[in-house]
Design a protein around this motif. Structure first.
Motif, PDB file in Angstrom:
ATOM      1  N   GLU A 213       0.763  -1.472   0.156  1.00  0.00           N
ATOM      2  CA  GLU A 213       0.009   0.478  -0.401  1.00  0.00           C
ATOM      3  C   GLU A 213       0.624   1.331  -0.426  1.00  0.00           C
ATOM      4  O   GLU A 213       1.812   1.515   0.512  1.00  0.00           O
ATOM      5  CB  GLU A 213      -0.687   0.294   0.994  1.00  0.00           C
ATOM      6  N   LEU A 263      -6.910   9.524   1.755  1.00  0.00           N
ATOM      7  CA  LEU A 263      -7.409   8.640   2.303  1.00  0.00           C
ATOM      8  C   LEU A 263      -6.867   8.588   3.966  1.00  0.00           C
ATOM      9  O   LEU A 263      -6.549   9.196   4.518  1.00  0.00           O
ATOM     10  CB  LEU A 263      -6.227   7.079   2.136  1.00  0.00           C
ATOM     11  N   SER A 264      -7.582   7.770   4.758  1.00  0.00           N
ATOM     12  CA  SER A 264      -7.815   8.156   5.318  1.00  0.00           C
ATOM     13  C   SER A 264      -6.309   7.513   6.381  1.00  0.00           C
ATOM     14  O   SER A 264      -6.975   7.651   7.865  1.00  0.00           O
ATOM     15  CB  SER A 264      -9.257   7.461   6.647  1.00  0.00           C
ATOM     16  N   ARG A 265      -5.780   6.991   6.519  1.00  0.00           N
ATOM     17  CA  ARG A 265      -4.447   6.018   6.842  1.00  0.00           C
ATOM     18  C   ARG A 265      -3.966   6.628   7.918  1.00  0.00           C
ATOM     19  O   ARG A 265      -3.282   6.467   9.434  1.00  0.00           O
ATOM     20  CB  ARG A 265      -3.289   5.641   5.517  1.00  0.00           C
ATOM     21  N   ARG A 424     -13.769  -1.947   6.807  1.00  0.00           N
ATOM     22  CA  ARG A 424     -12.788  -1.089   5.736  1.00  0.00           C
ATOM     23  C   ARG A 424     -11.671  -2.384   5.011  1.00  0.00           C
ATOM     24  O   ARG A 424     -11.539  -3.226   5.009  1.00  0.00           O
ATOM     25  CB  ARG A 424     -12.649   0.065   5.486  1.00  0.00           C
ATOM     26  N   LYS A 426      -9.021  -2.687   4.445  1.00  0.00           N
ATOM     27  CA  LYS A 426      -7.385  -1.814   4.839  1.00  0.00           C
ATOM     28  C   LYS A 426      -6.511  -2.648   5.790  1.00  0.00           C
ATOM     29  O   LYS A 426      -7.582  -3.227   6.403  1.00  0.00           O
ATOM     30  CB  LYS A 426      -7.622  -0.455   5.679  1.00  0.00           C
TER      31      LYS A 426
END
Length: 450
Positions: A213, A263-265, A424, A426
């Motif tokens: 990722e 993104l929310s990472r 999610r 993720k």
């Protein structure tokens, strides 16, 4: 990039567009951020500066009393026409009804929207701005969550908690005097949401190693620095209003980091999914729930304990493969349906697209995990403080640290832990444990009382 990071820790910032060493162009749509004592007095000038001539103000009872009334009086003094909608409910849910009410009271002549509040009001305000196409400003009333600078809204749609793409505020105004007077539980929620960044950055690095990722060290450093500054807060009894700056800056920077990354990472991981799952159960079964940041803080301690468990492991390839070969997706989906009710279907549908339980995909990940185990343990040790240390800090601020304090049973905690991997698309700690065939063994770490 370093200069931008430093600018992000001060009171104001213009929209940024930075060519980063990670190869991406990082963009920030926020045009102005004001964090200072007495900032409410500047709002009329800020509205005019950004093209507003007729304002729609949205607030609830509490936020109107905290800042909305003053904002409206200031707007009146500048002879700016405005309309006001104050939600009359004691508790507002960010759902279709709330958005519908806000839209129904919207005056079509308005060309600028101002939200007065924090989480729920901000989410609704961004929805209204998205629907109307008008610029949006949020006036923060509490440093309680990291969504001020994001372009999404956390909403309840058809009874299910979802994250919807909306708009990013063009302006964020935070009057430190207002923030200091926020209820203590909201201040604690902000700290809890910041503590979550320990987990989010760690898992971002782990996912980069295991799944490939995208990862940006510059953004991660930005969040780490904001977290470090925030953790200098020793008390929630502020002697000077500006003492609260590290908290609100950290929360805003976290939102900007998400915008930069796309993104929310940088700001959420397994700990946020505990909170989402508890919220989903509350909607479906009327079980207990607390403020998002409070739940994230408690879940951060849980996650730190999970990672302490992971760091002590030695991967066993045969055990992992035997577990995956015996895994029944049908039985798992049955558990999700029982644990979450209607909202389980969204998680089940996600797996149909994602296929994370596919044996071939698992085999590829397992090879990487086994071959890079020392690096995985190194990342965990570099990014995560001891659970006991964080728990001690939270107790010092009067924060809950155990799920039992929020009304959650062991079953609710362990069930949520197992389901975090499905929320999610993720890669997070619970997925790593599933890949190792040790998810069930790890759930004993997640309980209400230690």
């Amino acid at each position: 990039m370093t200069e931008i990071m430093e600018n992000l820790s001060v009171d104001g910032i213009s929209g940024a567009e930075i060519k980063c060493r990670c190869g991406k162009m990082h963009k920030n749509q926020i045009k102005e951020i004001i964090i200072e004592r007495g900032a409410l007095a500047k709002i009329p000038d800020i509205i005019k500066k950004h093209g507003g001539s007729n304002v729609y103000v949205i607030a609830d009872r509490n936020t109107y009393a905290a800042a909305g009334e003053t904002v409206c009086k200031n707007i009146e003094r500048y002879n700016l026409p405005y309309s006001l909608y104050v939600f009359d409910s004691e508790r507002i849910e960010p759902d279709e009804l709330a958005v519908g009410k806000a839209i129904m009271h919207y005056d079509g002549k308005c060309d600028f929207i101002v939200g007065i509040g924090s989480g729920t009001i901000n989410d609704i305000g961004k929805m209204v701005a998205c629907i109307t196409g008008k610029p949006y400003m949020i006036v923060a009333t509490a440093p309680s969550m990291d969504g001020y600078a994001s372009a999404t809204s956390s909403m309840i749609r058809d009874g299910i908690k979802v994250s919807l793409g909306t708009v990013c505020p063009c302006v964020i105004v935070a009057d430190t005097e207002v923030l200091c007077n926020a209820p203590k539980i909201l201040l604690q929620a902000g700290i809890g949401d910041m503590l979550a960044k320990y987990i989010s950055i760690c898992e971002w690095r782990l996912s980069h190693l295991i799944t490939g990722e995208y990862y940006c060290e510059e953004i991660a450093s930005m969040v780490r620095n904001a977290l470090k500054n925030c953790m200098q807060i020793e008390s929630l009894e502020f002697t000077e209003p500006d003492d609260i700056k590290p908290v609100i800056e950290g929360l805003i920077i976290s939102g900007i980091a998400m915008s930069f990354a796309g993104l929310s990472r940088p700001a959420s991981g397994m700990e946020h999914y505990f909170s989402h799952l508890w919220d989903m159960r509350a909607i479906e079964f009327n079980t207990p729930s607390a403020l998002h940041g409070i739940q994230c803080g408690v879940a951060t301690v849980l996650c730190l304990r999970v990672y302490e468990f992971i760091a002590r492991l030695v991967p066993d390839r045969k055990k992992a493969c035997d577990f995956v070969n015996s895994f029944s997706l049908k039985e798992w989906n049955r558990f999700l349906a029982g644990f979450l009710g209607r909202s389980a279907e969204g998680l089940i549908e996600l797996e149909r697209k994602e296929r994370k339980y596919n044996p071939e995909s698992h085999a590829k990940r397992l090879d990487i995990i086994v071959n890079n185990w020392d690096e995985i343990v190194k990342i965990i040790s570099e990014e995560l403080p001891p659970a006991e240390q964080v728990e001690k800090y939270m107790k010092k601020l009067g924060m809950p640290t155990m799920p039992k304090e929020l009304g959650f049973s062991d079953g609710e905690v362990q069930g949520a832990f197992l389901a975090t991997k499905d929320i999610r698309d993720k890669y997070i700690g619970s997925r790593l444990l599933w890949d190792l065939g040790l998810l069930d063994e790890a759930k004993h770490v997640c309980r209400s009382v230690w």
